[in-house]
Design a protein around this motif. Structure first.
Motif, PDB file in Angstrom:
ATOM      1  N   ARG A 140       7.867  21.133 -34.452  1.00 34.82           N
ATOM      2  CA  ARG A 140       8.453  20.179 -33.502  1.00 34.82           C
ATOM      3  C   ARG A 140       9.974  20.148 -33.588  1.00 34.82           C
ATOM      4  NH1 ARG A 140       3.694  19.314 -35.232  1.00 34.82           N
ATOM      5  NH2 ARG A 140       2.080  18.379 -33.904  1.00 34.82           N
ATOM      6  N   LEU A 155       9.728   2.271 -33.805  1.00 40.07           N
ATOM      7  CA  LEU A 155      10.318   2.575 -32.500  1.00 40.07           C
ATOM      8  C   LEU A 155      11.487   1.644 -32.178  1.00 40.07           C
ATOM      9  CD1 LEU A 155       7.125   3.306 -30.386  1.00 40.07           C
ATOM     10  CD2 LEU A 155       8.675   4.936 -31.472  1.00 40.07           C
ATOM     11  N   HIS A 158       4.652  11.430 -38.822  1.00 37.73           N
ATOM     12  CA  HIS A 158       4.213  11.981 -37.545  1.00 37.73           C
ATOM     13  C   HIS A 158       4.717  11.186 -36.344  1.00 37.73           C
ATOM     14  CE1 HIS A 158       0.632  14.424 -39.381  1.00 37.73           C
ATOM     15  NE2 HIS A 158       1.820  14.840 -39.794  1.00 37.73           N
ATOM     16  N   SER A 159       5.358  10.044 -36.609  1.00 33.41           N
ATOM     17  CA  SER A 159       5.972   9.276 -35.525  1.00 33.41           C
ATOM     18  C   SER A 159       7.430   9.684 -35.319  1.00 33.41           C
ATOM     19  CB  SER A 159       5.916   7.778 -35.844  1.00 33.41           C
ATOM     20  OG  SER A 159       6.816   7.447 -36.884  1.00 33.41           O
ATOM     21  N   HIS A 217       9.003  12.371 -34.308  1.00 32.77           N
ATOM     22  CA  HIS A 217       9.374  13.061 -33.085  1.00 32.77           C
ATOM     23  C   HIS A 217       9.435  12.099 -31.914  1.00 32.77           C
ATOM     24  CE1 HIS A 217       8.814  15.874 -29.627  1.00 32.77           C
ATOM     25  NE2 HIS A 217       9.704  16.561 -30.334  1.00 32.77           N
ATOM     26  N   GLU A 218       8.402  11.282 -31.761  1.00 36.99           N
ATOM     27  CA  GLU A 218       8.360  10.305 -30.670  1.00 36.99           C
ATOM     28  C   GLU A 218       9.505   9.307 -30.782  1.00 36.99           C
ATOM     29  OE1 GLU A 218       5.500   6.674 -28.963  1.00 36.99           O
ATOM     30  OE2 GLU A 218       4.908   7.823 -30.730  1.00 36.99           O
ATOM     31  N   ALA A 219       9.877   8.935 -32.007  1.00 40.34           N
ATOM     32  CA  ALA A 219      10.916   7.935 -32.217  1.00 40.34           C
ATOM     33  C   ALA A 219      12.328   8.484 -32.065  1.00 40.34           C
ATOM     34  CB  ALA A 219      10.754   7.306 -33.602  1.00 40.34           C
ATOM     35  N   GLY A 220      12.461   9.795 -31.929  1.00 43.70           N
ATOM     36  CA  GLY A 220      13.766  10.393 -31.678  1.00 43.70           C
ATOM     37  C   GLY A 220      14.513  10.897 -32.893  1.00 43.70           C
ATOM     38  N   ASN A 226       7.177  -1.378 -37.223  1.00 44.69           N
ATOM     39  CA  ASN A 226       7.511  -0.825 -35.903  1.00 44.69           C
ATOM     40  C   ASN A 226       8.751   0.049 -36.013  1.00 44.69           C
ATOM     41  OD1 ASN A 226       8.045  -0.256 -33.247  1.00 44.69           O
ATOM     42  ND2 ASN A 226       8.423  -2.374 -32.621  1.00 44.69           N
TER      43      ASN A 226
END
Length: 282
Positions: free
Chosen positions: A129, A62, A93-94, A96-99, A60
């Motif tokens: 991105r 995040l 690829h995670s 960007h979402e994760a900051g 995980n």
């Protein structure tokens, strides 16, 4: 203060002719120690979360990213968030979402042609991105039980001409190079190939990154920074400081069961280590 991007911190360091230290985050206490050490040293720093750290947290990204980002935002020091040694494209690829504002995509175990193809795709994805991408060419060694590698072992060191071609073909924003350091060293005995660092600096048009800096003596780090190393990665040194302080506390207080009692000195030891490395590179 707001999170700063790694690209901004690297650009500032390059302009000022100094290096920027990046520290690995495994637990919340690592992030807190990095922020405290950066504040004490009056310096910027990068908080790095590796793919191995993500695996430690059950895959995980995040949760640990959110914790590190929260610590960074609460700090008065300029701090950025970096996803380090990513082999998994899915994890990349995670980012960007994760900051994360940057990521190190590690295709170093692939053949050269496969490395170029995979890294170029990672760069294309990242730049779309706004994510700054670091890559590695050569073999730093020492991860996951690998033996430390000597800088003069044939085929290990990064070749300057190959590095220049690699950067041109992939479009990476920074390049981690093999010049004599090794991951996971607990003693600071590594000797860097400073002539090679100078050759790489002249051949490669992007910032150079030194992995495995925990095993490099202060003066070697200073020389490397002066010669052109811009991002200096530190991980094991924090873990060594933390573990040593925890052991010392538990040896002195063997009946302790409250983890806060022994984690606190461990966190303080990491913060002191962070401040020391930041003063060294700055």
């Amino acid at each position: 203060m707001p999170l700063v991007t790694t690209g901004e911190l690297i650009a500032g360091a390059s302009t000022e002719g100094r290096a920027l230290a990046a520290f690995n985050v495994i637990t919340l206490e690592h992030a807190e120690a990095i922020a405290t050490g950066a504040e004490e040293a009056g310096a910027a720093a990068v908080l790095q979360v590796s793919e191995n750290a993500v695996k430690f947290h059950g895959g995980n990204v995040l949760a640990i990213a959110a914790a590190a980002a929260a610590v960074a935002r609460a700090s008065s020091a300029p701090l950025s968030l970096h996803l380090d040694h990513v082999v998994s494209v899915e994890l990349l690829h995670s980012a960007h979402e994760a900051g994360f504002s940057s990521a190190m995509f590690d295709a170093s175990k692939m053949t050269y042609d496969e490395n170029v193809k995979a890294t170029a795709e990672a760069v294309r994805w990242g730049h779309q991105r706004g994510i700054w991408i670091e890559a590695e060419l050569g073999k730093v060694g020492g991860k996951e039980g690998e033996a430390p590698l000597d800088a003069h072992t044939p085929g290990v060191r990064t070749d300057p001409q190959e590095a220049a071609t690699y950067v041109a073909d992939t479009g990476v924003d920074a390049l981690a190079v093999a010049v004599g350091s090794s991951h996971a060293m607990t003693e600071r005995t590594a000797s860097l190939d400073h002539e090679l660092i100078a050759q790489l600096r002249d051949a490669v048009p992007v910032p150079l990154v030194l992995h495995g800096s925990s095993g490099v003596p202060d003066e070697e780090i200073r020389r490397a920074a002066a010669a052109g190393m811009v991002k200096i990665n530190v991980g094991t040194a924090l873990n060594t400081a933390f573990s040593g302080a925890v052991r010392a506390y538990l040896d002195a207080h063997p009946g302790t069961v409250d983890p806060r009692k022994y984690i606190a000195p461990g966190r303080d030891a990491m913060a002191a280590t962070v401040a020391h490395f930041l003063r060294t590179v700055g």
